[in-house]
Design a protein around this motif. Structure first.
Motif, mmCIF file in Angstrom:
data_model
loop_
_atom_site.group_PDB
_atom_site.id
_atom_site.type_symbol
_atom_site.label_atom_id
_atom_site.label_comp_id
_atom_site.label_asym_id
_atom_site.label_seq_id
_atom_site.Cartn_x
_atom_site.Cartn_y
_atom_site.Cartn_z
ATOM 1 N N ARG A 39 0.923 -1.402 -0.080
ATOM 2 C CA ARG A 39 0.097 -0.049 0.080
ATOM 3 C C ARG A 39 0.606 1.269 0.082
ATOM 4 N NH1 ARG A 39 -3.740 -1.784 5.051
ATOM 5 N NH2 ARG A 39 -4.490 -3.828 4.347
ATOM 6 N N TRP A 40 2.212 1.170 0.262
ATOM 7 C CA TRP A 40 2.950 2.402 0.593
ATOM 8 C C TRP A 40 4.260 2.120 -0.005
ATOM 9 C CZ3 TRP A 40 7.346 2.836 3.670
ATOM 10 C CH2 TRP A 40 7.530 1.611 4.237
ATOM 11 N N TYR A 41 4.902 1.023 -0.221
ATOM 12 C CA TYR A 41 6.249 1.007 -0.694
ATOM 13 C C TYR A 41 6.055 -0.044 -1.862
ATOM 14 C CZ TYR A 41 11.085 0.480 -0.922
ATOM 15 O OH TYR A 41 12.644 0.401 -1.633
ATOM 16 N N GLY A 42 5.882 -1.166 -1.466
ATOM 17 C CA GLY A 42 5.788 -2.298 -2.561
ATOM 18 C C GLY A 42 5.813 -3.657 -1.847
ATOM 19 N N ALA A 43 5.142 -4.433 -2.622
ATOM 20 C CA ALA A 43 4.986 -6.184 -2.106
ATOM 21 C C ALA A 43 6.345 -6.828 -1.995
ATOM 22 C CB ALA A 43 3.846 -6.706 -2.763
ATOM 23 N N TRP A 44 6.390 -7.641 -1.254
ATOM 24 C CA TRP A 44 7.611 -8.418 -1.253
ATOM 25 C C TRP A 44 7.282 -9.816 -1.243
ATOM 26 C CZ3 TRP A 44 8.384 -11.665 2.894
ATOM 27 C CH2 TRP A 44 7.621 -11.235 4.067
ATOM 28 N N LYS A 45 8.246 -10.520 -1.506
ATOM 29 C CA LYS A 45 8.028 -12.075 -1.593
ATOM 30 C C LYS A 45 9.451 -12.699 -1.340
ATOM 31 C CE LYS A 45 8.847 -12.285 -6.601
ATOM 32 N NZ LYS A 45 8.361 -12.691 -7.959
ATOM 33 N N LEU A 131 3.672 8.311 2.184
ATOM 34 C CA LEU A 131 2.795 7.262 1.605
ATOM 35 C C LEU A 131 2.323 6.243 2.675
ATOM 36 C CD1 LEU A 131 4.292 6.517 -1.744
ATOM 37 C CD2 LEU A 131 2.047 7.229 -1.304
ATOM 38 N N LEU A 132 3.353 5.877 3.522
ATOM 39 C CA LEU A 132 2.932 4.874 4.785
ATOM 40 C C LEU A 132 1.993 5.621 5.733
ATOM 41 C CD1 LEU A 132 3.196 2.530 6.898
ATOM 42 C CD2 LEU A 132 5.234 3.871 7.616
ATOM 43 N N VAL A 133 1.869 6.825 6.194
ATOM 44 C CA VAL A 133 0.908 7.434 6.915
ATOM 45 C C VAL A 133 -0.538 7.518 6.108
ATOM 46 C CG1 VAL A 133 0.317 9.929 7.705
ATOM 47 C CG2 VAL A 133 2.652 8.997 7.909
ATOM 48 N N THR A 134 -0.692 7.855 4.941
ATOM 49 C CA THR A 134 -1.717 7.852 4.082
ATOM 50 C C THR A 134 -2.229 6.476 3.835
ATOM 51 O OG1 THR A 134 -0.816 8.115 2.063
ATOM 52 C CG2 THR A 134 -1.309 10.154 3.091
ATOM 53 N N SER A 135 -1.330 5.440 3.942
ATOM 54 C CA SER A 135 -1.967 4.279 3.807
ATOM 55 C C SER A 135 -2.694 3.684 5.041
ATOM 56 C CB SER A 135 -0.860 3.198 3.122
ATOM 57 O OG SER A 135 -0.070 2.872 4.472
ATOM 58 N N ARG A 136 -2.447 4.430 6.108
ATOM 59 C CA ARG A 136 -2.683 4.061 7.255
ATOM 60 C C ARG A 136 -4.211 4.891 7.682
ATOM 61 N NH1 ARG A 136 -0.469 1.012 11.022
ATOM 62 N NH2 ARG A 136 -1.512 2.212 12.596
ATOM 63 N N ASP A 137 -3.978 6.040 7.480
ATOM 64 C CA ASP A 137 -5.248 6.874 7.958
ATOM 65 C C ASP A 137 -6.225 7.181 6.618
ATOM 66 O OD1 ASP A 137 -3.927 8.980 6.276
ATOM 67 O OD2 ASP A 137 -3.249 10.140 7.982
ATOM 68 N N GLY A 138 -5.944 6.824 5.493
ATOM 69 C CA GLY A 138 -6.780 6.946 4.462
ATOM 70 C C GLY A 138 -6.723 8.235 3.675
ATOM 71 N N GLY A 139 -5.553 9.084 4.034
ATOM 72 C CA GLY A 139 -5.690 10.466 3.508
ATOM 73 C C GLY A 139 -5.239 10.368 1.943
ATOM 74 N N ALA A 140 -5.068 11.697 1.500
ATOM 75 C CA ALA A 140 -4.967 11.770 -0.132
ATOM 76 C C ALA A 140 -3.529 11.314 -0.201
ATOM 77 C CB ALA A 140 -5.067 12.997 -0.743
ATOM 78 N N GLN A 141 -3.251 10.658 -1.343
ATOM 79 C CA GLN A 141 -1.687 10.233 -1.533
ATOM 80 C C GLN A 141 -0.973 11.315 -2.154
ATOM 81 O OE1 GLN A 141 -1.407 6.790 -4.262
ATOM 82 N NE2 GLN A 141 0.648 7.456 -5.154
ATOM 83 N N PRO A 142 0.101 11.568 -1.348
ATOM 84 C CA PRO A 142 0.979 12.722 -1.642
ATOM 85 C C PRO A 142 1.381 12.609 -3.273
ATOM 86 C CG PRO A 142 2.149 11.381 -0.389
ATOM 87 C CD PRO A 142 0.832 10.512 -0.701
#
Length: 160
Positions: A39-45, A131-142
């Motif tokens: 949601r904010w950086y990228g998926a990992w595997k 992006l981490l902050v907005t992924s958690r609080d639902g704010g607008a993506q910077p």
């Protein structure tokens, strides 16, 4: 959106901090669970364990490249240390979490090398942490344009 740079340089460490009104385990999941990091950086595997290598997709970079990161230390829910592998710059990163009074502090540390351009690296991490902050609080993506080149001079000034 108006953004203000928050990072500091201490010796060879670029340090950025974010505070969350959340339990430390919840913030830990935001920085370690692949569905939440997506949601904010990228998926990992991969097989996530100290000494092992994972692949991380940097979804907000051009071409959404996959990179390799070695897990140097993992001490839930307070410390995650990573090193990049195969990137032009070798990055060492620490994510340090602490909790008090209903708040969790994330202290993000990028260990600088002489080849790191702090004028580019600092604004980039500001962007990703917001992006981490907005992924958690639902704010607008910077918008990355609010970070770079807008913050470049601030970060370059920290190392002079």
């Amino acid at each position: 959106m108006t953004t203000t740079p928050t990072g500091q340089v201490d010796g060879d460490k670029l340090i950025l901090t974010r505070i969350f009104r959340a339990d430390i385990d919840d913030v830990w999941a935001s920085v370690t669970d692949p569905e939440r990091t997506a949601r904010w950086y990228g998926a990992w595997k991969g097989d996530a364990a100290p000494g092992r290598t994972i692949q991380v997709q940097m979804v907000y970079e051009e071409g959404a490249p996959w990179t390799q990161m070695r897990i140097d230390a993992c001490e839930p829910p307070s410390r995650l240390s990573l090193s990049s592998i195969g990137m032009p710059e070798e990055w060492r990163l620490d994510l340090l979490l602490s909790h008090a009074d209903g708040r969790t502090e994330l202290r993000f540390v990028h260990h600088l090398t002489p080849s790191d351009g702090v004028g580019e690296v600092g604004p980039g991490w500001e962007y990703y942490l917001d992006l981490l902050v907005t992924s958690r609080d639902g704010g607008a993506q910077p918008d990355f344009g609010d970070y770079y080149p807008a913050m470049k001079a601030y970060y370059e000034g920290l190392t002079t």
